[in-house]
Write an enzyme that holds these catalytic residues in place. Structure first.
Site, mmCIF file in Angstrom:
data_model
loop_
_atom_site.group_PDB
_atom_site.id
_atom_site.type_symbol
_atom_site.label_atom_id
_atom_site.label_comp_id
_atom_site.label_asym_id
_atom_site.label_seq_id
_atom_site.Cartn_x
_atom_site.Cartn_y
_atom_site.Cartn_z
ATOM 1 N N SER A 142 0.873 -1.177 0.000
ATOM 2 C CA SER A 142 0.000 0.000 0.000
ATOM 3 C C SER A 142 0.904 1.220 0.000
ATOM 4 O O SER A 142 2.052 1.150 0.473
ATOM 5 C CB SER A 142 -0.856 0.025 1.276
ATOM 6 N N TYR B 77 -1.371 -0.453 10.454
ATOM 7 C CA TYR B 77 -1.481 -0.811 9.035
ATOM 8 C C TYR B 77 -0.213 -0.384 8.289
ATOM 9 O O TYR B 77 0.347 -1.151 7.492
ATOM 10 C CB TYR B 77 -2.712 -0.115 8.459
#
Ligand SMILES: NC(=O)c1ccc[n+]([C@@H]2O[C@H](COP(=O)([O-])OP(=O)(O)OC[C@H]3O[C@@H](n4cnc5c(N)ncnc54)[C@H](O)[C@@H]3O)[C@@H](O)[C@H]2O)c1
Ligand SMILES: CC(C)C1=CC=C(C(=O)O)[C@@H](O)[C@H]1O
Length: 257
Positions: A147, A160
């Site tokens: 990501s 995350y």
């Protein structure tokens, strides 16, 4: 350029977290390029609907339950795929959760479940796949879905961001060691694409303002804008590419300071 270098006929691709979102899309794209696809996730009924759709289009597809937080489940899933099609040649490590929590509110449970799914889960799958590929001496490729948050940070996503940064490093470390086994390992770092994980957020005024102010292209990505990078990394078109992370983000990582 010989377009056949993108062809995946004769290859078997396994995708984790394929019951929806990016994972289901990746399965459709890989099947469209000729691969036999093994779609895996925890919700088998959603996988079966995807398999029926792919088979109706003439593709070969198999649904296999796999929870990436459970090593036995990962192993059983690979065994089932191997019983069907001998060896998995391409793995897309896509399963993931988002679960935003501000740092001061975060519990050890939030942190652990994030690591267990997004980092340890990807390791379990990549490790099981690489062992089989190395043993078969036929090479292969692993594509980790990272990501842009693995390269920058974002509010309420410290866990995350750390897990995805781990994915970027895991990609490089695996590429270094597995090149001798002819196993290529790369990552895709998507910017923001609308899926189940984030659709509530992007439906809000705050979500829309965020996209307009932060993404130079001033829009969310469309799922088919991931197809080129995916096929490049999965096929012989990318035969000399390993250890890299391709950002697909409308310029998000290059936004102005
Ligand atoms: N959507 C985006 O904008 C975006 C951006 C960057 C990265 N990503 C990454 O892309 C990947 C796919 O996300 P998405 O947006 O499609 O989200 P999504 O929630 O639609 O899909 C995630 C999938 O992972 C599965 N999953 C979760 N935990 C699992 C487990 N323990 N075992 C097996 N499967 C599990 C879910 O069931 C689901 O099918 C994730 O790794 C995510 O971090 C998404
Ligand atoms: C929390 C939510 C808006 C979110 C977290 C992580 C993302 C990512 O870029 O990896 C976004 O897609 C978004 O889902």
């Amino acid at each position: 350029m010989n377009q056949q270098r993108f062809d995946l006929t004769g290859k078997t691709a396994l995708i984790t977290g394929a019951s929806g979102g990016l994972g289901a899309h990746f399965a459709r794209v890989l099947a469209g390029a000729g691969a036999r696809v093994v779609v895996t996730a925890r919700r088998i009924e959603r996988l079966q609907a995807l398999v029926a759709e792919l088979q109706a289009q003439g593709h070969e597809a198999l649904a296999v339950p796999m929870d990436v937080t459970d090593a036995d489940s990962v192993n059983r899933g690979f065994e089932q795929a191997e019983q069907h099609w001998q060896l998995v040649d391409v793995v897309v490590n896509n399963a993931g959760i988002a679960d935003p929590v501000m740092f001061l509110n975060m519990t050890e449970g939030n942190w652990r479940s994030m690591m267990d799914t997004n980092l340890d889960g990807a390791w379990r799958v990549a490790h099981r796949a690489s062992l089989a590929m190395a043993k078969a001496q036929r090479g292969g490729c692993v594509i980790n879905i990272a990501s842009i948050l693995g390269l920058r940070v974002g509010t309420a996503l410290s866990h995350y961001a750390v897990a995805k940064a781990g994915i970027v490093q895991l990609t490089k470390a695996m590429a270094l060691e597995l090149a001798r086994n002819d196993i290529r390992v790369n990552a895709i770092a998507p910017g923001y694409f609308r899926t189940e994980m984030n659709s509530d957020y992007f439906a809000t005024d705050q979500g829309q303002d965020y996209i307009r102010s932060k993404v130079p292209m001033r829009r969310l990505g469309q799922l088919d804008e991931l197809d080129g990078p995916l096929l490049l990394l999965a096929s012989d078109a990318g035969s000399f590419i390993t250890g890299t992370t391709i950002n697909v983000d409308g310029g998000h990582l290059s936004n102005s300071l």
